[in-house]
Design a protein around this motif. Structure first.
Motif, PDB file in Angstrom:
ATOM      1  N   ILE A 215       0.830  -1.199   0.000  1.00 21.86           N
ATOM      2  CA  ILE A 215       0.000   0.000   0.000  1.00 21.86           C
ATOM      3  C   ILE A 215       0.873   1.261   0.000  1.00 21.86           C
ATOM      4  CG2 ILE A 215      -0.236   0.147   2.512  1.00 21.86           C
ATOM      5  CD1 ILE A 215      -3.019   0.727  -0.111  1.00 21.86           C
ATOM      6  N   SER A 216       0.468   2.238  -0.798  1.00 19.57           N
ATOM      7  CA  SER A 216       1.177   3.506  -0.941  1.00 19.57           C
ATOM      8  C   SER A 216       0.231   4.645  -0.579  1.00 19.57           C
ATOM      9  CB  SER A 216       1.630   3.684  -2.395  1.00 19.57           C
ATOM     10  OG  SER A 216       0.487   3.799  -3.237  1.00 19.57           O
ATOM     11  N   PRO A 217       0.747   5.855  -0.400  1.00 21.15           N
ATOM     12  CA  PRO A 217      -0.153   6.994  -0.159  1.00 21.15           C
ATOM     13  C   PRO A 217      -1.177   7.164  -1.291  1.00 21.15           C
ATOM     14  CG  PRO A 217       2.084   7.601   0.424  1.00 21.15           C
ATOM     15  CD  PRO A 217       2.168   6.249  -0.237  1.00 21.15           C
ATOM     16  N   GLU A 218      -0.722   6.915  -2.525  1.00 20.74           N
ATOM     17  CA  GLU A 218      -1.633   7.004  -3.663  1.00 20.74           C
ATOM     18  C   GLU A 218      -2.714   5.932  -3.571  1.00 20.74           C
ATOM     19  OE1 GLU A 218      -0.288   5.865  -7.788  1.00 20.74           O
ATOM     20  OE2 GLU A 218      -0.503   8.019  -8.082  1.00 20.74           O
ATOM     21  N   GLY A 219      -2.313   4.716  -3.237  1.00 23.13           N
ATOM     22  CA  GLY A 219      -3.278   3.631  -3.094  1.00 23.13           C
ATOM     23  C   GLY A 219      -4.253   3.882  -1.959  1.00 23.13           C
ATOM     24  N   GLU A 220      -3.745   4.443  -0.872  1.00 24.81           N
ATOM     25  CA  GLU A 220      -4.615   4.770   0.259  1.00 24.81           C
ATOM     26  C   GLU A 220      -5.714   5.735  -0.176  1.00 24.81           C
ATOM     27  OE1 GLU A 220      -4.320   6.776   4.726  1.00 24.81           O
ATOM     28  OE2 GLU A 220      -2.528   6.600   3.464  1.00 24.81           O
TER      29      GLU A 220
ATOM     30  N   PRO B 116      -6.334  -8.832   2.318  1.00 24.68           N
ATOM     31  CA  PRO B 116      -5.767  -8.020   3.400  1.00 24.68           C
ATOM     32  C   PRO B 116      -4.335  -8.440   3.760  1.00 24.68           C
ATOM     33  CG  PRO B 116      -7.119  -9.737   4.335  1.00 24.68           C
ATOM     34  CD  PRO B 116      -7.175  -9.918   2.831  1.00 24.68           C
ATOM     35  N   VAL B 117      -3.426  -8.351   2.812  1.00 26.30           N
ATOM     36  CA  VAL B 117      -2.062  -8.843   2.991  1.00 26.30           C
ATOM     37  C   VAL B 117      -1.412  -8.210   4.229  1.00 26.30           C
ATOM     38  CG1 VAL B 117       0.221  -9.030   1.935  1.00 26.30           C
ATOM     39  CG2 VAL B 117      -1.824  -9.187   0.508  1.00 26.30           C
ATOM     40  N   PHE B 118      -0.902  -9.061   5.127  1.00 20.34           N
ATOM     41  CA  PHE B 118      -0.186  -8.613   6.325  1.00 20.34           C
ATOM     42  C   PHE B 118      -0.967  -7.592   7.141  1.00 20.34           C
ATOM     43  CE2 PHE B 118       4.071  -9.875   4.299  1.00 20.34           C
ATOM     44  CZ  PHE B 118       4.134 -11.055   5.029  1.00 20.34           C
ATOM     45  N   VAL B 119      -2.281  -7.719   7.158  1.00 21.43           N
ATOM     46  CA  VAL B 119      -3.095  -6.751   7.897  1.00 21.43           C
ATOM     47  C   VAL B 119      -2.774  -6.783   9.386  1.00 21.43           C
ATOM     48  CG1 VAL B 119      -5.060  -8.311   8.304  1.00 21.43           C
ATOM     49  CG2 VAL B 119      -5.459  -5.849   8.082  1.00 21.43           C
ATOM     50  N   GLU B 120      -2.251  -7.919   9.856  1.00 19.66           N
ATOM     51  CA  GLU B 120      -1.940  -8.058  11.276  1.00 19.66           C
ATOM     52  C   GLU B 120      -0.713  -7.244  11.703  1.00 19.66           C
ATOM     53  OE1 GLU B 120       0.506 -11.273   9.254  1.00 19.66           O
ATOM     54  OE2 GLU B 120      -1.417 -10.263   8.959  1.00 19.66           O
ATOM     55  N   LEU B 121       0.046  -6.732  10.715  1.00 17.15           N
ATOM     56  CA  LEU B 121       1.286  -6.030  11.028  1.00 17.15           C
ATOM     57  C   LEU B 121       1.148  -4.518  11.106  1.00 17.15           C
ATOM     58  CD1 LEU B 121       3.831  -7.946   8.746  1.00 17.15           C
ATOM     59  CD2 LEU B 121       3.173  -8.430  11.110  1.00 17.15           C
ATOM     60  N   SER B 122       0.024  -3.978  10.649  1.00 18.12           N
ATOM     61  CA  SER B 122      -0.032  -2.533  10.424  1.00 18.12           C
ATOM     62  C   SER B 122      -1.391  -1.944  10.789  1.00 18.12           C
ATOM     63  CB  SER B 122       0.274  -2.240   8.950  1.00 18.12           C
ATOM     64  OG  SER B 122      -0.118  -0.957   8.570  1.00 18.12           O
ATOM     65  N   PRO B 123      -1.417  -0.975  11.698  1.00 18.28           N
ATOM     66  CA  PRO B 123      -2.679  -0.278  11.983  1.00 18.28           C
ATOM     67  C   PRO B 123      -3.271   0.397  10.746  1.00 18.28           C
ATOM     68  CG  PRO B 123      -1.084   0.165  13.712  1.00 18.28           C
ATOM     69  CD  PRO B 123      -0.342  -0.549  12.610  1.00 18.28           C
ATOM     70  N   LEU B 124      -2.425   0.889   9.841  1.00 20.92           N
ATOM     71  CA  LEU B 124      -2.923   1.497   8.612  1.00 20.92           C
ATOM     72  C   LEU B 124      -3.699   0.477   7.793  1.00 20.92           C
ATOM     73  CD1 LEU B 124      -3.120   3.683   6.411  1.00 20.92           C
ATOM     74  CD2 LEU B 124      -0.866   2.926   5.598  1.00 20.92           C
ATOM     75  N   ARG B 125      -3.129  -0.703   7.612  1.00 24.87           N
ATOM     76  CA  ARG B 125      -3.819  -1.737   6.829  1.00 24.87           C
ATOM     77  C   ARG B 125      -5.137  -2.132   7.487  1.00 24.87           C
ATOM     78  NH1 ARG B 125       0.561  -5.090   3.525  1.00 24.87           N
ATOM     79  NH2 ARG B 125       2.168  -3.493   3.475  1.00 24.87           N
TER      80      ARG B 125
ATOM     81  N   GLU C  41     -10.985  -1.965   7.314  1.00 26.37           N
ATOM     82  CA  GLU C  41     -12.253  -1.592   7.938  1.00 26.37           C
ATOM     83  C   GLU C  41     -13.076  -0.714   6.997  1.00 26.37           C
ATOM     84  OE1 GLU C  41     -13.927   0.266  12.145  1.00 26.37           O
ATOM     85  OE2 GLU C  41     -11.812   0.529  11.580  1.00 26.37           O
ATOM     86  N   ALA C  42     -12.412   0.194   6.283  1.00 28.45           N
ATOM     87  CA  ALA C  42     -13.130   1.054   5.343  1.00 28.45           C
ATOM     88  C   ALA C  42     -13.745   0.242   4.210  1.00 28.45           C
ATOM     89  CB  ALA C  42     -12.175   2.107   4.778  1.00 28.45           C
ATOM     90  N   VAL C  43     -13.007  -0.737   3.706  1.00 31.17           N
ATOM     91  CA  VAL C  43     -13.535  -1.586   2.630  1.00 31.17           C
ATOM     92  C   VAL C  43     -14.711  -2.424   3.138  1.00 31.17           C
ATOM     93  CG1 VAL C  43     -13.001  -3.455   1.023  1.00 31.17           C
ATOM     94  CG2 VAL C  43     -11.306  -1.651   1.447  1.00 31.17           C
ATOM     95  N   LEU C  44     -14.597  -2.920   4.355  1.00 31.47           N
ATOM     96  CA  LEU C  44     -15.655  -3.782   4.906  1.00 31.47           C
ATOM     97  C   LEU C  44     -16.917  -3.012   5.250  1.00 31.47           C
ATOM     98  CD1 LEU C  44     -13.426  -6.107   7.088  1.00 31.47           C
ATOM     99  CD2 LEU C  44     -14.788  -6.772   5.096  1.00 31.47           C
ATOM    100  N   GLY C  45     -16.894  -1.693   5.113  1.00 29.00           N
ATOM    101  CA  GLY C  45     -18.121  -0.925   5.224  1.00 29.00           C
ATOM    102  C   GLY C  45     -19.055  -1.130   4.045  1.00 29.00           C
ATOM    103  N   LEU C  46     -18.532  -1.699   2.964  1.00 28.31           N
ATOM    104  CA  LEU C  46     -19.352  -2.029   1.796  1.00 28.31           C
ATOM    105  C   LEU C  46     -19.988  -3.394   2.018  1.00 28.31           C
ATOM    106  CD1 LEU C  46     -20.056  -1.299  -1.242  1.00 28.31           C
ATOM    107  CD2 LEU C  46     -18.104  -2.751  -1.838  1.00 28.31           C
TER     108      LEU C  46
END
Length: 243
Positions: free
Chosen positions: A73-78, A99-108, A113-118
């Motif tokens: 994930i990059s700032p552009e991707g975010e 959700p690659v490596f979501v367990e490693l990063s609060p940003l991920r 969480e934003a995607v799962l709002g859909l």
């Protein structure tokens, strides 16, 4: 009770992908872009990978499915993710989250969480990633949980499919898990039942891996043979390996 698909059903879904040639818009891991695109082409789908926040919504608007992969994930991707979620919501486009490596990063975790709002998102991850998302997934609406490993498990709407196909070399080549998520998206673009789409994609992918392993000398040549095997899958080959 675990369900599985027979060769005829998997072949029919693959045939629909080949006939309809859905475009799968992938905001994905930069390490995996090439192999993801090639796997989509091998099964008859069309990849697009625009990531600029200023155009990603317009490009994805005509897609048959959308993949969001958090791998690099990059700032552009975010900034692009909200646009993709919005266009999926507005146009009813199926969306798959990897959700690659979501367990490693609060940003991920925040982006997931934003995607799962859909409503109705398909989430494809390994056991560690899915465990990290358990609370969010439990609160989300209509999520299909696809946990891949030695046995892939597809769970949602009171059903569970189990897929026990594949080869250990599939864990030895960068990007093959990411490509699996794209194949799930391709099948979901032509199959309205999300669980059936995921089960078909992972059954086909796993069987292609088994075929490729019989032709390859190691992980390097395996990736090449996997693309060929996926492109050549037919009902006879699928049925021969589905127990």
């Amino acid at each position: 009770m675990n369900h599985s698909l027979d060769g005829a059903r998997v072949a029919a879904i693959l045939a629909a992908v080949g006939r309809l040639r859905p475009r799968v818009h992938c905001l994905t891991n930069t390490v995996a872009q090439n192999i993801t695109a090639n796997m989509l082409l091998a099964c008859g789908a069309v990849p697009s990978m625009a990531s600029h926040p200023g155009e990603v919504g317009a490009v994805a608007a005509g897609a048959g499915a959308i993949l969001i992969n958090l791998g690099t994930i990059s700032p552009e991707g975010e900034r692009a993710i909200p646009a993709l979620v919005a266009v999926a919501r507005e146009r009813g486009i199926p969306l798959v989250l990897d959700p690659v490596f979501v367990e490693l990063s609060p940003l991920r975790l925040r982006l997931a969480e934003a995607v799962l709002g859909l409503p109705g998102v398909t989430v494809r991850g390994n056991a560690t990633e899915m465990a990290a998302l358990a609370g969010l997934v439990g609160e989300a609406q209509g999520v299909l949980r696809v946990t891949t490993g030695k046995i892939d498990r597809i769970e949602g709407e009171g059903r569970m499919f189990a897929v026990a196909h594949g080869h250990e070399w599939m864990t030895k080549v960068t990007g093959l898990g990411c490509a699996a998520s794209a194949l799930v998206a391709a099948c979901r673009a032509v199959e309205p039942d999300a669980a059936v789409a995921a089960a078909a994609a992972l059954t086909a992918y796993g069987i292609a891996g088994e075929i490729a392993a019989g032709q390859a000398a190691g992980p390097g040549s395996f990736a090449m043979h996997l693309i060929d095997a996926l492109a050549g899958l037919n009902e006879a080959a699928l049925t021969a390996r589905i127990g």
